[in-house]
Design a protein around this motif. Sequence first.
Motif, PDB file in Angstrom:
ATOM      1  N   LEU A 112     -13.003 128.694  63.696  1.00 46.17           N
ATOM      2  CA  LEU A 112     -14.184 129.540  63.792  1.00 46.17           C
ATOM      3  C   LEU A 112     -14.226 130.551  62.659  1.00 46.17           C
ATOM      4  CD1 LEU A 112     -16.685 130.382  65.392  1.00 46.17           C
ATOM      5  CD2 LEU A 112     -15.230 131.878  66.760  1.00 46.17           C
ATOM      6  N   GLN A 113     -13.068 131.094  62.301  1.00 46.14           N
ATOM      7  CA  GLN A 113     -13.018 132.043  61.198  1.00 46.14           C
ATOM      8  C   GLN A 113     -13.376 131.375  59.876  1.00 46.14           C
ATOM      9  OE1 GLN A 113      -9.239 133.931  60.767  1.00 46.14           O
ATOM     10  NE2 GLN A 113      -9.938 135.407  59.260  1.00 46.14           N
ATOM     11  N   GLU A 114     -12.884 130.149  59.662  1.00 47.89           N
ATOM     12  CA  GLU A 114     -13.218 129.416  58.439  1.00 47.89           C
ATOM     13  C   GLU A 114     -14.715 129.134  58.380  1.00 47.89           C
ATOM     14  OE1 GLU A 114     -10.877 125.935  58.345  1.00 47.89           O
ATOM     15  OE2 GLU A 114      -8.968 126.982  58.012  1.00 47.89           O
ATOM     16  N   ARG A 115     -15.263 128.670  59.498  1.00 49.46           N
ATOM     17  CA  ARG A 115     -16.709 128.387  59.522  1.00 49.46           C
ATOM     18  C   ARG A 115     -17.523 129.650  59.289  1.00 49.46           C
ATOM     19  NH1 ARG A 115     -14.543 124.330  59.167  1.00 49.46           N
ATOM     20  NH2 ARG A 115     -14.910 122.332  60.244  1.00 49.46           N
ATOM     21  N   SER A 116     -17.047 130.766  59.853  1.00 54.29           N
ATOM     22  CA  SER A 116     -17.771 132.022  59.660  1.00 54.29           C
ATOM     23  C   SER A 116     -17.753 132.437  58.197  1.00 54.29           C
ATOM     24  CB  SER A 116     -17.144 133.115  60.527  1.00 54.29           C
ATOM     25  OG  SER A 116     -17.223 132.783  61.900  1.00 54.29           O
ATOM     26  N   GLY A 121     -20.538 132.849  53.131  1.00 55.78           N
ATOM     27  CA  GLY A 121     -20.686 132.538  51.717  1.00 55.78           C
ATOM     28  C   GLY A 121     -22.012 131.885  51.411  1.00 55.78           C
ATOM     29  N   VAL A 122     -22.445 130.956  52.290  1.00 52.82           N
ATOM     30  CA  VAL A 122     -23.745 130.303  52.094  1.00 52.82           C
ATOM     31  C   VAL A 122     -24.872 131.315  52.181  1.00 52.82           C
ATOM     32  CG1 VAL A 122     -25.338 128.634  53.082  1.00 52.82           C
ATOM     33  CG2 VAL A 122     -22.918 128.068  52.873  1.00 52.82           C
ATOM     34  N   GLN A 123     -24.755 132.226  53.153  1.00 55.71           N
ATOM     35  CA  GLN A 123     -25.784 133.251  53.302  1.00 55.71           C
ATOM     36  C   GLN A 123     -25.865 134.137  52.061  1.00 55.71           C
ATOM     37  OE1 GLN A 123     -24.673 135.286  56.874  1.00 55.71           O
ATOM     38  NE2 GLN A 123     -25.518 133.737  58.241  1.00 55.71           N
TER      39      GLN A 123
END
Length: 601
Positions: A112-116, A121-123
């Motif tokens: 979850l931390q990696e996805r966040s 980063g995408v945002q």
Amino acid sequence: MLRRGLLAWVSRVGGVLVLLCCSLSLLYLMSCSPPHSDNHPLSHALPRAGPVHPSLGGTGAGDAGPGKARAAQNGGPPGVQSYQALLQEREEQHRLHISSLKKQIAQLKEALQERSQQLKGVQESIKTGLPEGSDTGAASQGGGFGEAHGPKSQQADLREYLRSQLSRAEVSAGTRLSSEYAVVPFESFTLQRVYQLEMGLTRHPEEKPVRKDRRDELGEVLETALHSLNTLSSQQDGKNSAEKALTSKVYSPSDFIEGISRTEKDKGTMYELIFRGESSSEFRRLVLFRPFGPLMKVRNERLDAASIPINIVVPLSRRIDKFKQFMHNFREVCMRQDGRVHLTVVYFGKEQMSEVRSTLENTSSSLQPGMSDSPNQNGRHTFLREVRFKNYTLLQLDEEFSRGRGLDVGARAWKGGNVLLFFCDVDIYFTPDFLNTCRLNTQPGRKVFYPVLFSQYNPTLLYGSPEHVPPVEQQLVIKKDTGFWRDFGFGMTCQYRSDFINIGGFDIDIKGWGGEDVHLYRKYLHSNLLVIRTPARGLFHLWHEKHCADELPPDQYRMCMQSKAMNEASHGQLGMLFFRHEIEAHLRKQKQQQGANLKKT
């Protein structure tokens, strides 16, 4: 009297009520008291042996031992030791369950931390456009994701684009191809090796992934696959929640057998990995896909090549015939067409020095078009005038030939500021387009250019005999049977003089042929400069017979012989030469058979 009688009646009724309450209390206590038991006083507090969930690894009442079964049949409760053993077993099961859940929770938190972080980063990239130094129109160039919407809309558009990349790629189903040449082959890999079809001349059919980006790529793929195997999967069918929560096997890299990968350059890269299962006949397959994102405009620059002169540095020792051929090409390309070139020749020894000097002086007289008073047959006022070309330098070194030493001296002899250097040999042919390619792929303090030139095969073998060999300009055809990309050579390079000086120049202790170019190339690879390595369609190595001197050290001699073998002909042409006696015998038999058939008819 009436009052006295009423009080007596109330007292009698009260006594009856008290007696009734005492009787009811006694009956209640008798009915609620526990039955007599010979067991320990705490035995009623122990849990009864009930069914244990199979996912917890326990056994139900039906799995009890023979002694417990007989005790149950006789109606007698189990002993204290049986209850204690059962309690310990249940505690161990719960402890293992809790440990497994904690491990899964930690893995899920990490994921979850990696996805966040990825989503953040995408945002930020979508919100800010591009990194520093990039063009501000990047977001719109990337397909117009959320141009007039908020971050949530941008994220949704990006996710939809990545999903469309997966649906377009050849992952779940094949696509119709025009021919066998349109197939994009897979590469296979294991933990230590990569097996590849496209090798060039420097790569091997089986090798370790040398490049860091390739190692990181395969390492990330394997890590993602193991993480997926060892964590909860919401897409598993036919399993209850308790079975999902626990993994019967913990997969490790040693369980990985092999994988295949393929990149469709407009869609993404697909990976298929095979792992050992829980038995010898069971395997697990994971298919992963890395979609390519939309195009982003990074930079839009205007480049002026007219203001960039080139200093071509050529080391030379004898080989006067090759030098005359080189100067013929130099005159046509550099003097008559480009006009922004300086030539530095570093000559070793005294023999043939006068011929080199006269060749330079004769070539420097160039005929160029001018204007005349009377028109020609086409109505144009033209004539040819002689122009002296003075942009050359001839240096002489009275010492043993060393290519690195000659190039180093030629580069340092320039006194006109920071100039673009092109290190060249006399057996090289280049076009005007290549000179501009050299200018556009170098930048002082940032980029150096290491082109891969196209090396000619032996034209005598290619065209059958010396009489059929066409002029050099007609031999410059880039095909499989005419030559090869010399991707093991690093001698021809374009770089600014400041970068060459700062990197330390050539290793001048290397004598003779080969080795100095590789040392310089590695210096740039170990620096922060960007090395541009690409095939150059306007740079050719002309074939010449190669002699490998016996005085060379073993490593240099081996490199020289390998280069000599590569230069002669293609694999098919060498095979025809090797089997020429069988081919000639076959042709003779065919002629004899044809003659016999003619006699019969």
